[in-house]
Scaffold this motif. Sequence first.
Motif, PDB file in Angstrom:
ATOM      1  N   MET A 205       0.841  -1.208   0.000  1.00  0.00           N
ATOM      2  CA  MET A 205       0.000   0.000   0.000  1.00  0.00           C
ATOM      3  C   MET A 205       0.875   1.257   0.000  1.00  0.00           C
ATOM      4  N   LEU A 206       0.484   2.233  -0.826  1.00  0.00           N
ATOM      5  CA  LEU A 206       1.242   3.478  -0.939  1.00  0.00           C
ATOM      6  C   LEU A 206       0.412   4.636  -0.403  1.00  0.00           C
ATOM      7  N   ARG A 207       1.057   5.512   0.352  1.00  0.00           N
ATOM      8  CA  ARG A 207       0.344   6.685   0.883  1.00  0.00           C
ATOM      9  C   ARG A 207       0.662   7.923   0.060  1.00  0.00           C
ATOM     10  N   PHE A 208      -0.387   8.529  -0.492  1.00  0.00           N
ATOM     11  CA  PHE A 208      -0.262   9.725  -1.325  1.00  0.00           C
ATOM     12  C   PHE A 208      -0.791  10.916  -0.531  1.00  0.00           C
ATOM     13  N   VAL A 209       0.112  11.813  -0.174  1.00  0.00           N
ATOM     14  CA  VAL A 209      -0.278  12.971   0.627  1.00  0.00           C
ATOM     15  C   VAL A 209      -0.625  14.126  -0.305  1.00  0.00           C
ATOM     16  N   THR A 210      -1.902  14.496  -0.346  1.00  0.00           N
ATOM     17  CA  THR A 210      -2.343  15.599  -1.203  1.00  0.00           C
ATOM     18  C   THR A 210      -3.673  16.146  -0.718  1.00  0.00           C
ATOM     19  N   SER A 211      -3.859  17.448  -0.926  1.00  0.00           N
ATOM     20  CA  SER A 211      -5.149  18.063  -0.618  1.00  0.00           C
ATOM     21  C   SER A 211      -6.047  18.057  -1.857  1.00  0.00           C
ATOM     22  N   ASN A 212      -5.541  17.494  -2.964  1.00  0.00           N
ATOM     23  CA  ASN A 212      -6.229  17.571  -4.252  1.00  0.00           C
ATOM     24  C   ASN A 212      -6.825  16.215  -4.645  1.00  0.00           C
ATOM     25  N   ALA A 213      -8.147  16.117  -4.620  1.00  0.00           N
ATOM     26  CA  ALA A 213      -8.828  14.849  -4.900  1.00  0.00           C
ATOM     27  C   ALA A 213      -8.612  14.393  -6.347  1.00  0.00           C
ATOM     28  N   GLY A 214      -8.472  15.353  -7.272  1.00  0.00           N
ATOM     29  CA  GLY A 214      -8.250  15.011  -8.679  1.00  0.00           C
ATOM     30  C   GLY A 214      -6.945  14.268  -8.872  1.00  0.00           C
ATOM     31  N   LYS A 215      -5.899  14.744  -8.226  1.00  0.00           N
ATOM     32  CA  LYS A 215      -4.599  14.056  -8.291  1.00  0.00           C
ATOM     33  C   LYS A 215      -4.716  12.637  -7.741  1.00  0.00           C
ATOM     34  N   ALA A 216      -5.409  12.497  -6.615  1.00  0.00           N
ATOM     35  CA  ALA A 216      -5.510  11.194  -5.940  1.00  0.00           C
ATOM     36  C   ALA A 216      -6.219  10.183  -6.831  1.00  0.00           C
ATOM     37  N   ARG A 217      -7.287  10.619  -7.522  1.00  0.00           N
ATOM     38  CA  ARG A 217      -8.015   9.728  -8.436  1.00  0.00           C
ATOM     39  C   ARG A 217      -7.100   9.215  -9.544  1.00  0.00           C
ATOM     40  N   GLU A 218      -6.313  10.121 -10.116  1.00  0.00           N
ATOM     41  CA  GLU A 218      -5.449   9.719 -11.230  1.00  0.00           C
ATOM     42  C   GLU A 218      -4.366   8.753 -10.772  1.00  0.00           C
ATOM     43  N   ALA A 219      -3.820   8.975  -9.586  1.00  0.00           N
ATOM     44  CA  ALA A 219      -2.730   8.117  -9.106  1.00  0.00           C
ATOM     45  C   ALA A 219      -3.225   6.705  -8.834  1.00  0.00           C
ATOM     46  N   SER A 220      -4.434   6.584  -8.282  1.00  0.00           N
ATOM     47  CA  SER A 220      -4.887   5.240  -7.927  1.00  0.00           C
ATOM     48  C   SER A 220      -5.197   4.429  -9.172  1.00  0.00           C
ATOM     49  N   GLN A 221      -5.545   5.130 -10.287  1.00  0.00           N
ATOM     50  CA  GLN A 221      -5.774   4.393 -11.534  1.00  0.00           C
ATOM     51  C   GLN A 221      -4.475   3.898 -12.135  1.00  0.00           C
ATOM     52  N   TYR A 222      -3.384   4.508 -11.740  1.00  0.00           N
ATOM     53  CA  TYR A 222      -2.150   4.264 -12.463  1.00  0.00           C
ATOM     54  C   TYR A 222      -1.179   3.297 -11.811  1.00  0.00           C
ATOM     55  N   LEU A 223      -1.003   3.421 -10.500  1.00  0.00           N
ATOM     56  CA  LEU A 223       0.072   2.659  -9.843  1.00  0.00           C
ATOM     57  C   LEU A 223      -0.308   1.199  -9.622  1.00  0.00           C
ATOM     58  N   PRO A 224       0.691   0.313  -9.625  1.00  0.00           N
ATOM     59  CA  PRO A 224       0.437  -1.121  -9.478  1.00  0.00           C
ATOM     60  C   PRO A 224      -0.082  -1.490  -8.085  1.00  0.00           C
ATOM     61  N   GLU A 225       0.336  -0.725  -7.069  1.00  0.00           N
ATOM     62  CA  GLU A 225      -0.124  -1.023  -5.701  1.00  0.00           C
ATOM     63  C   GLU A 225      -1.334  -0.159  -5.363  1.00  0.00           C
ATOM     64  N   ALA A 226      -2.080  -0.569  -4.327  1.00  0.00           N
ATOM     65  CA  ALA A 226      -3.192   0.250  -3.845  1.00  0.00           C
ATOM     66  C   ALA A 226      -2.657   1.571  -3.305  1.00  0.00           C
ATOM     67  N   VAL A 227      -3.414   2.644  -3.547  1.00  0.00           N
ATOM     68  CA  VAL A 227      -3.004   3.967  -3.089  1.00  0.00           C
ATOM     69  C   VAL A 227      -4.011   4.473  -2.064  1.00  0.00           C
ATOM     70  N   GLU A 228      -3.495   4.872  -0.918  1.00  0.00           N
ATOM     71  CA  GLU A 228      -4.365   5.470   0.094  1.00  0.00           C
ATOM     72  C   GLU A 228      -4.064   6.957   0.156  1.00  0.00           C
ATOM     73  N   ARG A 229      -5.123   7.770   0.025  1.00  0.00           N
ATOM     74  CA  ARG A 229      -4.909   9.219   0.067  1.00  0.00           C
ATOM     75  C   ARG A 229      -4.855   9.703   1.510  1.00  0.00           C
ATOM     76  N   VAL A 230      -3.852  10.516   1.807  1.00  0.00           N
ATOM     77  CA  VAL A 230      -3.774  11.181   3.109  1.00  0.00           C
ATOM     78  C   VAL A 230      -4.009  12.665   2.841  1.00  0.00           C
ATOM     79  N   ASP A 231      -5.106  13.181   3.367  1.00  0.00           N
ATOM     80  CA  ASP A 231      -5.490  14.563   3.076  1.00  0.00           C
ATOM     81  C   ASP A 231      -4.798  15.504   4.073  1.00  0.00           C
ATOM     82  N   TYR A 232      -3.506  15.673   3.879  1.00  0.00           N
ATOM     83  CA  TYR A 232      -2.724  16.563   4.747  1.00  0.00           C
ATOM     84  C   TYR A 232      -2.100  17.629   3.861  1.00  0.00           C
TER      85      TYR A 232
END
Length: 176
Positions: free
Chosen positions: A1-28
């Motif tokens: 599992m990968l943690r993606f730290v971003t306040s931007n929901a659009g970025k988070a959506r694109e990353a989870s479609q792309y990376l081989p592992e599951a992406v968890e968004r951290v809204d910090y």
Amino acid sequence: MLRFVTSNAGKAREASQYLPEAVERVDYDYPEIQSDSLEAIATAGARDAYREIGEPVFVDDSGLFIDALGGFPGPYSSYVDEKLGIERVQALAAREENDRARFRTVVAYADDDGVETFEGTVRGRIVAPRGSGGFGYDPIFEHRGQTFAEMSPEEKNAVSHRGRALAAFGDWLAER
Ligand SMILES: O=c1[nH]c(=O)c2ncn([C@@H]3O[C@H](COP(=O)(O)OP(=O)(O)OP(=O)(O)O)[C@@H](O)[C@H]3O)c2[nH]1
Ligand SMILES: [Mg+2]
């Protein structure tokens, strides 16, 4: 599992479609340093977020660079979008003969070993807004006849600055 730290929901959506592992968004909303370099901003952000969260994390710092405007808004894209909005940025660009621009993303990953960065760029043109998909400046950025807001998420990821940076990050993760 990968943690993606971003306040931007659009970025988070694109990353989870792309990376081989599951992406968890951290809204910090980590503090962003002021710099002309996306690499410097992303590196400092990843370091700060890793310290704050205590687990390996990645961040994404992006910007739209308009050739005729000396690369404006560049690293200040978020601030300019908030204060002026994309229509006024497009109006500024429309006064110029040269309509060329590029989007850049730097992804920075931080863990115990330090910080690694991955870059992606895509070239295009600034046009009057079209389309309803995507986020941010997508409606005014045209690539090969279509704005990013007219593309499906998969079509955008296949050519975008973020898609390219995430692909490089994914390759590095796979080889590690
Ligand atoms: O049309 C777009 N297509 C994209 O693919 C894209 N990626 C980023 N942006 C915009 O450029 C600024 C970056 O600023 P930025 O990297 O600091 O992000 P942010 O502040 O929104 O979130 P974050 O810093 O919490 O991750 C923000 O205004 C984003 O909306 C995009 N616009
Ligand atoms: Mg930001």
